[in-house]
Design an enzyme around this catalytic site. Structure first.
Site, PDB file in Angstrom:
ATOM      1  N   TRP A 136       0.840  -1.211   0.000  1.00  0.00           N
ATOM      2  CA  TRP A 136       0.000   0.000   0.000  1.00  0.00           C
ATOM      3  C   TRP A 136       0.866   1.249   0.000  1.00  0.00           C
ATOM      4  O   TRP A 136       0.390   2.344  -0.255  1.00  0.00           O
ATOM      5  CB  TRP A 136      -0.969  -0.002   1.181  1.00  0.00           C
ATOM      6  CG  TRP A 136      -0.374   0.189   2.553  1.00  0.00           C
ATOM      7  CD1 TRP A 136       0.729  -0.438   3.063  1.00  0.00           C
ATOM      8  CD2 TRP A 136      -0.827   1.072   3.590  1.00  0.00           C
ATOM      9  NE1 TRP A 136       0.977  -0.016   4.350  1.00  0.00           N
ATOM     10  CE2 TRP A 136       0.040   0.914   4.712  1.00  0.00           C
ATOM     11  CE3 TRP A 136      -1.873   1.976   3.709  1.00  0.00           C
ATOM     12  CZ2 TRP A 136      -0.106   1.616   5.904  1.00  0.00           C
ATOM     13  CZ3 TRP A 136      -2.026   2.681   4.905  1.00  0.00           C
ATOM     14  CH2 TRP A 136      -1.152   2.504   5.979  1.00  0.00           C
ATOM     15  N   ASP A 137       2.156   1.084   0.267  1.00  0.00           N
ATOM     16  CA  ASP A 137       3.095   2.209   0.286  1.00  0.00           C
ATOM     17  C   ASP A 137       2.969   3.057  -0.985  1.00  0.00           C
ATOM     18  O   ASP A 137       3.032   4.282  -0.942  1.00  0.00           O
ATOM     19  CB  ASP A 137       4.541   1.700   0.376  1.00  0.00           C
ATOM     20  CG  ASP A 137       4.782   0.773   1.567  1.00  0.00           C
ATOM     21  OD1 ASP A 137       3.857   0.047   1.948  1.00  0.00           O
ATOM     22  OD2 ASP A 137       5.902   0.769   2.094  1.00  0.00           O
TER      23      ASP A 137
ATOM     24  N   LYS B 111       2.630  -0.131  16.429  1.00  0.00           N
ATOM     25  CA  LYS B 111       3.816  -0.061  15.578  1.00  0.00           C
ATOM     26  C   LYS B 111       3.879   1.261  14.816  1.00  0.00           C
ATOM     27  O   LYS B 111       4.915   1.878  14.683  1.00  0.00           O
ATOM     28  CB  LYS B 111       3.770  -1.229  14.591  1.00  0.00           C
ATOM     29  CG  LYS B 111       4.940  -1.237  13.621  1.00  0.00           C
ATOM     30  CD  LYS B 111       4.864  -2.425  12.687  1.00  0.00           C
ATOM     31  CE  LYS B 111       6.002  -2.402  11.681  1.00  0.00           C
ATOM     32  NZ  LYS B 111       5.898  -3.479  10.703  1.00  0.00           N
ATOM     33  N   GLN B 112       2.741   1.665  14.252  1.00  0.00           N
ATOM     34  CA  GLN B 112       2.759   2.824  13.357  1.00  0.00           C
ATOM     35  C   GLN B 112       1.408   3.524  13.382  1.00  0.00           C
ATOM     36  O   GLN B 112       0.426   2.970  13.882  1.00  0.00           O
ATOM     37  CB  GLN B 112       3.096   2.374  11.936  1.00  0.00           C
ATOM     38  CG  GLN B 112       2.072   1.461  11.312  1.00  0.00           C
ATOM     39  CD  GLN B 112       2.641   0.661  10.139  1.00  0.00           C
ATOM     40  OE1 GLN B 112       3.221  -0.405  10.343  1.00  0.00           O
ATOM     41  NE2 GLN B 112       2.460   1.155   8.939  1.00  0.00           N
TER      42      GLN B 112
ATOM     43  N   GLU C 196       0.596  -3.209  12.648  1.00  0.00           N
ATOM     44  CA  GLU C 196       0.703  -4.666  12.449  1.00  0.00           C
ATOM     45  C   GLU C 196       0.967  -5.435  13.742  1.00  0.00           C
ATOM     46  O   GLU C 196       1.021  -6.664  13.723  1.00  0.00           O
ATOM     47  CB  GLU C 196       1.804  -4.960  11.435  1.00  0.00           C
ATOM     48  CG  GLU C 196       1.442  -4.483  10.037  1.00  0.00           C
ATOM     49  CD  GLU C 196       2.573  -4.639   9.034  1.00  0.00           C
ATOM     50  OE1 GLU C 196       3.743  -4.624   9.451  1.00  0.00           O
ATOM     51  OE2 GLU C 196       2.266  -4.763   7.829  1.00  0.00           O
TER      52      GLU C 196
HETATM   53  O1  IFM Z   1       3.512  -1.486   4.037  1.00  0.00           O
HETATM   54  C1  IFM Z   1       4.387  -1.509   5.118  1.00  0.00           C
HETATM   55  C2  IFM Z   1       3.618  -1.823   6.369  1.00  0.00           C
HETATM   56  O2  IFM Z   1       2.646  -0.849   6.629  1.00  0.00           O
HETATM   57  C3  IFM Z   1       4.554  -1.923   7.544  1.00  0.00           C
HETATM   58  N1  IFM Z   1       5.549  -2.928   7.285  1.00  0.00           N
HETATM   59  C4  IFM Z   1       6.348  -2.666   6.106  1.00  0.00           C
HETATM   60  C5  IFM Z   1       5.472  -2.518   4.886  1.00  0.00           C
HETATM   61  C6  IFM Z   1       6.323  -2.163   3.662  1.00  0.00           C
HETATM   62  O3  IFM Z   1       6.887  -0.897   3.799  1.00  0.00           O
END
Ligand code: IFM
Length: 748
Positions: A345-346, A600-601, A487
């Site tokens: 999705w990046d 995580k994010q 995640e």
């Molecule tokens: O798409 C990301 C994900 O959100 C977090 N882990 C790494 C992936 C690739 O950058």
């Protein structure tokens, strides 16, 4: 005017760690290939790589990953019978530089030979040609402070290290022009895709000037490659220069890769270094002409942001625009084989917005890539028992998911850990739809929708319709058992981000159906009939009336998922202190973060950023304050979302360090290299795109509303001015943002 030194980064490091990091930091490329920043004599342990965009292979039970081409620029100096390599015991000076205005890597190394046999110095410059994307060019200058004999081992090295290889076999080699041109053909192992690699040695000096100019050629072998040995008698302090050209083609690119590579090499020799450099630089000049962002008042931010943009351009598959095979951008770009060279999705959420602003035809390619992989997305949905299109979490050329069920390795047992990224990050289909909506908002181009993007949207909507759960208790549609952007918490219910994104898919689908009902009823009726969407449409309209999107509580905070607030609320440091191994994975069933509120994010924060207009400044602020201390920022996708949201709340100075963290991720090379025991190093295109997003959408407050550019200046305290370009409905606008106002000019 550009000051070139602003565009250079240098490094004198020679340790193993330096070599690994510089492979990424000094990366060059042209969208067709990415070439790691390693020295000319790099051997397998230095991880040399020339990664070819969109070419994948599968070996044994290992992960499917991009093909690392044999290296046509390999050159090893053997001085007075001693093979010398950067960092060996004879090295007395070693510096590598990248000029990121023109994507030129250079190295300068000197070796002091034992027993006073003199000092040998090599300087090389190399680049992946931006116009002729199959071409690599090196200029090599050699000199010594006393007369000595050098043997240059030069040719095509296929002893490159794959993470999950080998990927090539069936080697065949040949030479042309008295062994000055070497050729190697081979095939990928899984699909037998032919690959041709050529290498040409072009001396600038007259042979008569250099005694004993002898060439001896190895025959190719399975481990090595094909090499010529050029014996050069160097005169004291007299430099000799030569060029090496490499060409790479696969039969995905052309019907006859060998002929194409030979033609490319002959053409390069004919044009010569100087002319090739001009066309290469001219292309970069054009790119920077509208791709650059100029920041006044902050040299460090300027440098980091430009370097980030450089990284985006070196992986941008511009060459695919003219072809009918659209390519996208993998999460680690073309820096290696990490993350299986897969598209996440990046691209849609972090990378595409930049290209949409400066080269919309490339952003269209990313969408075409998803249209072309729609059959794979449908197969994936069917595999899990759903209808419609469930895009691959890790997408390669077919759209079948490369993501493994066991994406992490446990540091203690060495055993694979079951992760549910593939099964449960269903937001991916909504992310693709979101990017199509963005594309349409900026280009107003309905054509792509007719070319398959609308079908993709409807199939994605259908997937979500089949995924939903109707809660009789709450009389609403819910989304159970998913993973949001965070995640570390797998298989949760009603992740706010995911629910909101799904609702946006339904809205987008309805909106485009309405637009076409008015503008092209024949097209839309045909499409709905062809894909049998009539009942889904009725169902979707009903679902939208009763769809659950988590709302702010009385503090204004949106719970990330059902039950999140009941998890242990402890600090990041507490969770970190529980680690028994620094490489331990924080998520999955037994991870240190799993039972806590540490994420995580950016998750809720990403949602608030994407749907900025739907939430008040108070809600944004409350969620920023709540979630930031609970976020590890363990992904390069995180900090920029916090920075963007902080700008929305009028707090650009708070946002600034988050912007810097994102913008400097690749220039410093300081980032996470492992998830569990799995190597995840490489460059961070999403971070690169996130840096642009923060500077332009965040600090300049750029958005498009009703097909008009809107700017709300909110520059950080010390920034004086930002200038950038945007192409809106085919017209290029040059925008300059000052502290309290801005100017906008149309470029003809
Ligand atoms: O798409 C990301 C994900 O959100 C977090 N882990 C790494 C992936 C690739 O950058």
């Amino acid at each position: 005017m550009y000051n070139l030194s602003d565009w250079d980064i240098s490094d004198v490091g020679q340790s193993e760690e330096d070599v690994l990091q510089n492979g990424n930091r000094l990366l060059t490329g042209n969208g067709y290939m990415g070439r790691r920043g390693v020295v000319d004599e790099a051997e397998a342990q230095d991880m040399p790589a020339t990664i070819l965009s969109g070419l994948y292979d599968h070996h044994g039970d290992l992960w499917r990953e991009p093909v690392n081409s044999p290296d046509p620029l390999y050159s090893l100096i053997i001085a007075d019978n001693i093979p010398v390599r950067a960092g060996d015991k004879y090295t007395v000076f070693h510096e590598q530089t990248l000029n990121f205005r023109y994507g030129i890597y250079s190295r300068h190394t000197s070796w002091q030979l034992p027993a006073d046999r003199g000092k040998v110095t090599v300087r090389t410059e190399r680049y992946a040609h931006m116009e002729n994307v199959h071409l690599l060019c090196t200029r090599f200058t050699l000199c010594a402070d006393i007369s000595c004999q050098i043997v240059l081992k030069q040719g095509i090295n296929h002893a490159v290290r794959d993470l999950n290889g080998p990927h090539l076999g069936n080697f065949h080699s040949w030479s042309l022009q008295s062994k000055r041109i070497l050729g190697l053909s081979c095939k990928t192992l899984e699909q037998n895709i032919p690959l041709a690699v050529l290498s040409a040695f072009v001396p600038l000096f007259q042979e008569s000037e250099v005694l004993n100019f002898i060439i001896k050629t190895d025959t190719v072998n399975e481990e090595g490659g094909i090499f010529s040995y050029h014996t050069i008698n160097l005169k004291e302090k007299a430099a000799v220069t030569f060029y090496i050209y490499g060409a790479i083609y696969s039969d995905i690119d052309v019907k006859e890769p060998v002929t194409a590579a030979e033609d490319q090499i002959h053409q390069a020799i004919k044009e010569g270094w100087d002319n090739l450099l001009i066309t290469h630089k001219t292309r970069w000049d054009k790119i920077w002409h509208n791709g650059d962002v100029i920041i006044e008042g902050d040299e460090y931010a300027q440098r980091c942001l430009r370097y980030s943009l450089y990284h985006l351009w070196l992986i941008a598959p511009r060459h695919s625009i003219a072809t009918n095979r659209a390519l996208s951008i993998p999460a680690r770009g073309l820096s290696g084989q990490t993350y299986k060279g897969a598209v996440f999705w990046d691209t849609e959420m972090f990378i595409s917005p930049y290209f949409l602003a400066v080269m919309p035809e490339l952003a269209a390619q990313f969408i075409r890539y998803r249209i072309q992989t729609l059959p794979g997305a449908k197969r994936k949905a069917a595999e899990y028992g759903y209808r419609g299109a469930f895009f691959a979490w890790e997408s390669q050329e077919t759209g079948d998911d490369a993501c493994s069920d066991f994406n992490v390795t446990d540091v203690f047992t060495g055993r694979p850990v079951r992760t549910y990224f593939r099964d449960k990050q269903i937001h991916i289909s909504a992310d693709v739809v979101y990017s199509i909506k963005n594309y349409f908002d900026i280009t107003r181009n309905l054509l792509l929708l007719k070319e398959g993007a609308l079908e993709l949207i409807l199939e994605s909507a259908r997937f979500f319709l089949s995924y939903l759960y109707y809660s009789p208790e709450h009389k609403r549609y819910e989304v159970l058992d998913v993973i949001g952007p965070d995640e570390y918490h797998e298989r949760v219910n009603n992740n706010a981000f995911t629910n909101k994104m799904i609702f946006a898919v339904f809205e987008t689908a309805c909106n485009y159906i309405k637009i076409f009902k008015e503008s092209d009823p024949e097209f839309i009726d045909d499409l709905i009939n062809r894909i049998n969407f009539k009942d889904d449409l009725l169902f979707m309209e009903n679902v939208m009336q009763h769809f659950y999107i988590p709302q702010p509580d009385n503090r204004g905070i949106i719970e990330q998922f059902d039950g999140y607030f009941r998890l242990e609320d402890c600090s990041l440091d507490t969770v970190r202190s529980r680690l028994k191994d620094p490489k331990e994975y924080w998520g999955s069933s037994g991870g240190v973060a799993t039972a806590t509120q540490i994420i995580k994010q950016a998750d809720v924060v990403t949602m608030l950023t994407l749907f900025n207009n739907d939430y008040s400044a108070e809600i944004k602020k409350a969620n920023l304050d709540y979630y930031e201390p609970r976020t590890e920022h363990g992904s390069s996708l995180s900090s920029c979302m916090y920075a963007l949201l902080a700008c929305e709340t009028g707090n650009s100075d708070w946002a600034y360090p988050f912007f810097i963290k994102t913008a400097e991720i690749d220039i410093t090379g300081k980032s996470k290299h492992f998830a569990g025991l799995v190597y995840i190093g490489g460059t961070h295109p999403a971070g690169n795109g996130g840096a642009w997003l923060t500077a332009i959408r965040g600090f300049c407050g750029f958005s498009i509303e009703n097909n008009k550019i809107k700017i709300v200046p909110r520059l950080p305290e010390h920034w004086k001015k930002v200038s950038f370009s945007v192409t809106l409905s085919g017209v290029e606008h040059k925008i300059t943002v000052l502290k309290d106002n801005y100017t906008q000019e149309i470029i003809s």
